[in-house]
Scaffold this active site. Structure first.
Site, PDB file in Angstrom:
ATOM      1  N   ALA A  66     -42.932 -54.696  29.765  1.00 19.37           N
ATOM      2  CA  ALA A  66     -43.279 -55.690  31.299  1.00 19.37           C
ATOM      3  C   ALA A  66     -44.661 -56.135  30.428  1.00 19.37           C
ATOM      4  O   ALA A  66     -45.532 -55.943  29.690  1.00 19.37           O
ATOM      5  CB  ALA A  66     -43.928 -55.040  32.184  1.00 19.37           C
ATOM      6  N   GLY A 113     -40.505 -51.477  29.392  1.00 21.83           N
ATOM      7  CA  GLY A 113     -39.290 -52.497  29.816  1.00 21.83           C
ATOM      8  C   GLY A 113     -38.458 -52.742  29.174  1.00 21.83           C
ATOM      9  O   GLY A 113     -37.441 -53.151  30.027  1.00 21.83           O
ATOM     10  N   GLU A 116     -36.459 -50.185  29.157  1.00 21.36           N
ATOM     11  CA  GLU A 116     -34.934 -49.562  30.284  1.00 21.36           C
ATOM     12  C   GLU A 116     -34.714 -50.580  30.645  1.00 21.36           C
ATOM     13  O   GLU A 116     -33.309 -50.392  31.229  1.00 21.36           O
ATOM     14  CB  GLU A 116     -36.681 -50.376  31.676  1.00 21.36           C
ATOM     15  CG  GLU A 116     -37.815 -48.814  31.769  1.00 21.36           C
ATOM     16  CD  GLU A 116     -38.628 -48.811  32.419  1.00 21.36           C
ATOM     17  OE1 GLU A 116     -38.047 -49.022  33.651  1.00 21.36           O
ATOM     18  OE2 GLU A 116     -39.505 -49.691  32.300  1.00 21.36           O
ATOM     19  N   GLU A 136     -45.677 -46.531  29.143  1.00 17.38           N
ATOM     20  CA  GLU A 136     -46.317 -46.120  30.009  1.00 17.38           C
ATOM     21  C   GLU A 136     -47.589 -45.784  30.445  1.00 17.38           C
ATOM     22  O   GLU A 136     -48.666 -45.968  31.402  1.00 17.38           O
ATOM     23  CB  GLU A 136     -45.664 -46.228  31.546  1.00 17.38           C
ATOM     24  CG  GLU A 136     -44.126 -47.771  31.573  1.00 17.38           C
ATOM     25  CD  GLU A 136     -43.514 -47.334  30.543  1.00 17.38           C
ATOM     26  OE1 GLU A 136     -43.239 -46.725  29.622  1.00 17.38           O
ATOM     27  OE2 GLU A 136     -42.692 -48.147  31.273  1.00 17.38           O
TER      28      GLU A 136
END
Ligand code: HXC
Length: 259
Positions: A66, A113, A116, A136
């Site tokens: 992200a 992300g 993910e 993270e």
């Protein structure tokens, strides 16, 4: 797609979704996530597309997570962080639930992300230069696009806890050994190899392939017997469809099936 942050193309029964922010290593900002959702909306009712290949532009990175600069803007904004996580998770669910077979084609970094996103695809094909991590916790965070759960399902609880708690970065061959990815190929062969797998899938009965994915994924949300009942129901349904008439006739007549 707007600003070309996503390149989306449909060609010969395949769709290609490429995240195109190479200067930020293809980090997922809100605009990119919104564009991914739009692509899923286009694909979910498009029965002429059988495969989706998800990639990142450039050789250095699939997706480095992200967008951390946008995450910083969410500090101390009450429920905005939770809402962002839920919104992204819903988009990744839309991707996972697509009727097409979805392949993450990974070179370079698949982090946070980005990993993910890859986990929301049906399977991963990676270059030898691919690197995988959920880092993270180094930022004081945890995965938030359902990565805790998809990694646990893929690798089991023990490995998922170790991966996430150590934030270790794994090579493609390690990720292959753990069962995270289906294939590791030489970097220069990545595109061709992925096309070959896609073409093998496309040759088969589209309805059977779509149904196989649906039935396999149904097992993730119900118990074994319920999933087997869904399998039997769908098996019977397929026997009443033109594609199985053609597939079985072709076998008996010793000719290739025309789907
Ligand atoms: C925003 C990013 C970024 C990211 C890289 N960049 N990753 N920008 N968000 N996730 C930007 C850098 O700021 C830099 O921009 C440019 O990309 C090149 O990156 P460098 O760091 O200079 O490259 P390099 O030294 O080769 O290091 C590559 C890297 C490193 C190891 C991948 O960039 C890195 O650690 N990135 C962060 C990885 C990460 O922690 N991801 C998880 C994010 S959290 P400038 O402008 O400086 O040149 C997450 C949560 C998901 O994903 C769930 C949310 C709900």
């Amino acid at each position: 797609m707007s600003d070309n942050i996503i390149q989306f193309e449909i060609k010969d029964k395949k769709a290609y979704l490429e995240i195109n922010r190479p200067k930020a290593l293809n980090a997922l900002n809100k605009n990119v996530l919104a564009e991914i959702k739009k692509c899923c909306d286009i694909l979910k009712n498009n029965s002429s597309v059988h495969i989706l290949i998800v990639s990142g532009s450039g050789d250095k990175s699939f997706v480095a997570g992200a967008d951390i600069k946008e995450l910083q803007e969410l500090h101390n904004k009450n429920r905005e962080g939770e809402n962002f996580s839920k919104w992204g998770a819903e988009i990744f669910n839309s991707l996972e639930q697509l009727p097409q077979i979805t392949i993450a084609r990974i070179q370079g970094f698949a982090l946070g992300g980005g990993l993910e996103l890859a986990l929301a695809c049906d399977f991963i094909i990676a270059s030898e230069n691919a690197r995988f991590s959920l880092p993270e916790v180094t930022l004081g965070l945890i995965p938030g696009f359902s990565g805790t759960q998809r990694l646990r399902k893929r690798l089991g609880t023990a490995r998922a806890i170790e991966w996430i708690a150590t934030a270790e970065r794994y090579s493609a061959s390690e990720a292959y050994t753990f069962g995270l990815i289906n294939h590791v190929v030489k970097h220069e062969d990545l595109v061709f190899f992925t096309e070959q797998i896609a073409d093998k899938i496309i040759k088969n009965s589209p309805l059977a392939v779509k149904t196989a994915k649906l039935v396999i994924r149904s097992g993730e949300n119900c118990n074994f017997q319920e999933a087997c009942d869904i399998e039997s129901h769908q098996f019977g349904h397929l026997l009443n469809q033109a594609e199985s008439v053609e597939g079985i006739s072709a076998f008996i007549e010793k000719r290739p099936a025309q789907f």
